[in-house]
Design a protein around this motif. Sequence first.
Motif, PDB file in Angstrom:
ATOM      1  N   PRO A  24      -0.667  -1.932  -1.411  1.00 16.16           N
ATOM      2  CA  PRO A  24      -0.131  -1.149  -0.282  1.00 16.16           C
ATOM      3  C   PRO A  24       0.836  -1.948   0.592  1.00 16.16           C
ATOM      4  N   ARG A  25       0.472  -3.213   0.868  1.00 16.43           N
ATOM      5  CA  ARG A  25       1.317  -3.949   1.809  1.00 16.43           C
ATOM      6  C   ARG A  25       2.704  -4.228   1.219  1.00 16.43           C
ATOM      7  N   SER A  26       2.785  -4.372  -0.104  1.00 14.48           N
ATOM      8  CA  SER A  26       4.093  -4.570  -0.740  1.00 14.48           C
ATOM      9  C   SER A  26       4.723  -3.238  -1.143  1.00 14.48           C
ATOM     10  N   ARG A  27       4.026  -2.151  -0.889  1.00 16.43           N
ATOM     11  CA  ARG A  27       4.485  -0.806  -1.279  1.00 16.43           C
ATOM     12  C   ARG A  27       4.830  -0.773  -2.771  1.00 16.43           C
ATOM     13  N   LEU A  28       3.884  -1.271  -3.586  1.00 15.66           N
ATOM     14  CA  LEU A  28       4.108  -1.329  -5.032  1.00 15.66           C
ATOM     15  C   LEU A  28       2.945  -0.668  -5.762  1.00 15.66           C
ATOM     16  N   TYR A  29       3.236  -0.065  -6.914  1.00 20.68           N
ATOM     17  CA  TYR A  29       2.190   0.419  -7.809  1.00 20.68           C
ATOM     18  C   TYR A  29       2.616  -0.027  -9.192  1.00 20.68           C
ATOM     19  N   ILE A  30       2.211  -1.257  -9.556  1.00 22.42           N
ATOM     20  CA  ILE A  30       2.686  -1.828 -10.822  1.00 22.42           C
ATOM     21  C   ILE A  30       1.519  -2.404 -11.618  1.00 22.42           C
ATOM     22  N   SER A  31       1.840  -2.739 -12.872  1.00 18.91           N
ATOM     23  CA  SER A  31       0.858  -3.371 -13.750  1.00 18.91           C
ATOM     24  C   SER A  31       0.551  -4.774 -13.222  1.00 18.91           C
ATOM     25  N   VAL A  32      -0.702  -5.240 -13.429  1.00 19.18           N
ATOM     26  CA  VAL A  32      -1.039  -6.596 -12.968  1.00 19.18           C
ATOM     27  C   VAL A  32      -0.560  -7.676 -13.943  1.00 19.18           C
ATOM     28  N   ILE A  33      -0.086  -7.252 -15.130  1.00 22.95           N
ATOM     29  CA  ILE A  33       0.274  -8.255 -16.144  1.00 22.95           C
ATOM     30  C   ILE A  33       1.421  -9.178 -15.682  1.00 22.95           C
ATOM     31  N   PRO A  34       2.555  -8.655 -15.177  1.00 24.31           N
ATOM     32  CA  PRO A  34       3.607  -9.592 -14.748  1.00 24.31           C
ATOM     33  C   PRO A  34       3.168 -10.563 -13.657  1.00 24.31           C
ATOM     34  N   PRO A  35       2.469 -10.118 -12.584  1.00 21.58           N
ATOM     35  CA  PRO A  35       2.036 -11.118 -11.593  1.00 21.58           C
ATOM     36  C   PRO A  35       1.054 -12.149 -12.152  1.00 21.58           C
ATOM     37  N   VAL A  36       0.156 -11.727 -13.048  1.00 23.61           N
ATOM     38  CA  VAL A  36      -0.801 -12.695 -13.606  1.00 23.61           C
ATOM     39  C   VAL A  36      -0.059 -13.735 -14.438  1.00 23.61           C
ATOM     40  N   LEU A  37       0.883 -13.273 -15.272  1.00 30.63           N
ATOM     41  CA  LEU A  37       1.650 -14.221 -16.102  1.00 30.63           C
ATOM     42  C   LEU A  37       2.462 -15.170 -15.226  1.00 30.63           C
ATOM     43  N   LEU A  38       3.049 -14.624 -14.178  1.00 26.02           N
ATOM     44  CA  LEU A  38       3.809 -15.445 -13.245  1.00 26.02           C
ATOM     45  C   LEU A  38       2.891 -16.507 -12.634  1.00 26.02           C
ATOM     46  N   GLY A  39       1.671 -16.090 -12.262  1.00 30.15           N
ATOM     47  CA  GLY A  39       0.699 -17.019 -11.694  1.00 30.15           C
ATOM     48  C   GLY A  39       0.339 -18.133 -12.663  1.00 30.15           C
ATOM     49  N   VAL A  40       0.118 -17.788 -13.944  1.00 27.64           N
ATOM     50  CA  VAL A  40      -0.226 -18.790 -14.958  1.00 27.64           C
ATOM     51  C   VAL A  40       0.892 -19.829 -15.048  1.00 27.64           C
ATOM     52  N   PHE A  41       2.130 -19.332 -15.134  1.00 25.90           N
ATOM     53  CA  PHE A  41       3.290 -20.208 -15.267  1.00 25.90           C
ATOM     54  C   PHE A  41       3.374 -21.174 -14.075  1.00 25.90           C
ATOM     55  N   VAL A  42       3.219 -20.639 -12.869  1.00 26.36           N
ATOM     56  CA  VAL A  42       3.309 -21.482 -11.673  1.00 26.36           C
ATOM     57  C   VAL A  42       2.142 -22.467 -11.613  1.00 26.36           C
ATOM     58  N   GLY A  43       0.954 -22.048 -12.094  1.00 23.01           N
ATOM     59  CA  GLY A  43      -0.192 -22.956 -12.112  1.00 23.01           C
ATOM     60  C   GLY A  43       0.054 -24.158 -13.013  1.00 23.01           C
ATOM     61  N   VAL A  44       0.648 -23.929 -14.184  1.00 24.91           N
ATOM     62  CA  VAL A  44       0.963 -25.031 -15.103  1.00 24.91           C
ATOM     63  C   VAL A  44       1.975 -25.967 -14.439  1.00 24.91           C
ATOM     64  N   LEU A  45       3.020 -25.390 -13.832  1.00 28.33           N
ATOM     65  CA  LEU A  45       4.031 -26.216 -13.164  1.00 28.33           C
ATOM     66  C   LEU A  45       3.396 -27.062 -12.077  1.00 28.33           C
ATOM     67  N   SER A  46       2.447 -26.484 -11.336  1.00 33.09           N
ATOM     68  CA  SER A  46       1.869 -27.215 -10.217  1.00 33.09           C
ATOM     69  C   SER A  46       1.138 -28.454 -10.719  1.00 33.09           C
ATOM     70  N   ALA A  47       0.505 -28.366 -11.892  1.00 30.14           N
ATOM     71  CA  ALA A  47      -0.212 -29.539 -12.401  1.00 30.14           C
ATOM     72  C   ALA A  47       0.730 -30.537 -13.054  1.00 30.14           C
ATOM     73  N   VAL A  48       1.765 -30.063 -13.728  1.00 31.57           N
ATOM     74  CA  VAL A  48       2.635 -30.961 -14.495  1.00 31.57           C
ATOM     75  C   VAL A  48       3.708 -31.596 -13.612  1.00 31.57           C
TER      76      VAL A  48
END
Lengths: 260, 306
Positions: free
Chosen positions: B167-191
Amino acid sequence: MALDIPSPAALQLTASPAAVSAALTTTQVRVTSSFRGARIVLYGAVFDPSTTPSDVVVIVRGPDLPVRIARKTKVAGVWVNSRPVVFRGAPGFYMTASTRPLADIAGFGTLRRLGAGIDHLAINAPLEQHTETRYGVRDVVVSRLGADYLDWRRAVVRLKENAGLYDADDKGVTFVDKDLFKAEIDLPTEAPTGRYQAEIILFQDGQPVSRKVRSLTVEKAGIERTLYLFAHRSPWLYGLVSMALALGAGWAASLAFRRN
Amino acid sequence: MDLYLPIAEVSVNAPLLVALGALVGFISGLFGIGGGFLMTPVLVLMGIPPAVAVASMANHVAASSTSSVISYTRKRAVDFRMGGVLAAGGVAGAIVGVEVFRWLRLMGQADLVVALSYLVFLGVIGGLMLVESLQSILRRRSGQPPKPRKDRRPPWLYSLPLKMRFPRSRLYISVIPPVLLGVFVGVLSAVMGVGGGFVLVPAMVYILRMPAGVVVGTSLFQIIITTSLTGVLQAGRNQTVDIVLATLLLVGGVLGAQLGAKASSRFRAEELRALLALIVLLVGLRMGLGLFFTPDEPFILMTGMG
């Protein structure tokens, strides 16, 4: 800890009554939060009724640490690290101080036997070695590093020298008075912790005639030691505590600024 | 005043590190990023072992992000639901990333991967941001109206399953793109020893099409969760977090972050973006171009694991 120092019997002491004695001004170096390296002074005396010219060599060895070293090679225009090679037998700290260049004091064989001098350290890469039969000679030790082997070994020494961990000072032993000598040992901040051994050898006519060994420990002390042990003995708790500190500091700062 | 670091095992100038922390914290508050991409290379140049720099940075990034996220929360500029979904991916990414980094160190290739990641990610993102922000600055200078924002979201974002309301972002989307984005950023944060804000913020604006007002706060929220985990994992698995180093940096960092957040309202958004783009680009080139020059010393000692 395998300090590869030959026993006094192996030195083939000559019949000369000459002897050497020495003492370190510090035998325990404490690495605390203000540690910026240390200078240790060694004083010693030569007892010799005759007038044979004497030379004194001081060898300080730190604990042996395996060295992992890689070589940068160009692959498709980019410099990348090669597979790391492990060298063993390299002391974490090694310093020689002498009255003259070591090569002038004794012959190659004597120095090699005593392990005196950086060139005579038994630094090698055992994991890279295997034996094979060459030209009909059995059990020839061959290194997988091939002809570059010496480049690798020299690089280990060079990088350690650049870090101030290996040093050879051929004017490092000075006679402050007749028969009384002095040498200074500079430990850099990077010096590894552990037991060190200072070997003092008296040479006459190119032969070792007397030898003394003094030991020295470098250890973390105070808060440095507490934190180091905490980080290694209970790493997960350490991680949680340091992260809690970080989050707490961020939260506190935002509170403080809100009040203003 | 020099201080000996117990884990890094080097002696550093303490006031210099506090000042460095404050400067990076200021930049972090100003642009709404963690600032790790700037701090890690500087620490390495100062002679801190890269493994310790990368791991200890996680604590600093978590601290300065906490300090600024609280003020964003008060302005209701954090989408906690989106942040939570991103963080779920980030947690998985951080766990994988710490193991990948451990393996790279064993292979002796950590330096190469870190340098290449900086060159590629910072180079591409800095370059794109610079072009985009210069265009809008020129447009404004010449008196043209700002380019109308393309509000048409990419259709694939809607065709994926597992839709969720934000609601706060006024979005109704699949969770797959944000989760994948999160995974990618998590790997970068460690490496790379970064929070990943420089990847997250543009991705949230241009791919997820989140409203600009909630992007920075939400990205900081996700960064806190990911870097907290990275910091604990690095300490537990690799014993490379230096608590003294992290504390010195974060003392300056949290104060700088507050000042930066205050100062950010004085600048135009596109000017800030252009400046950030320049900094990102320069750091990426500085880290990456070293790979192409013939090194003075062809051999390198691998510290740490014997």
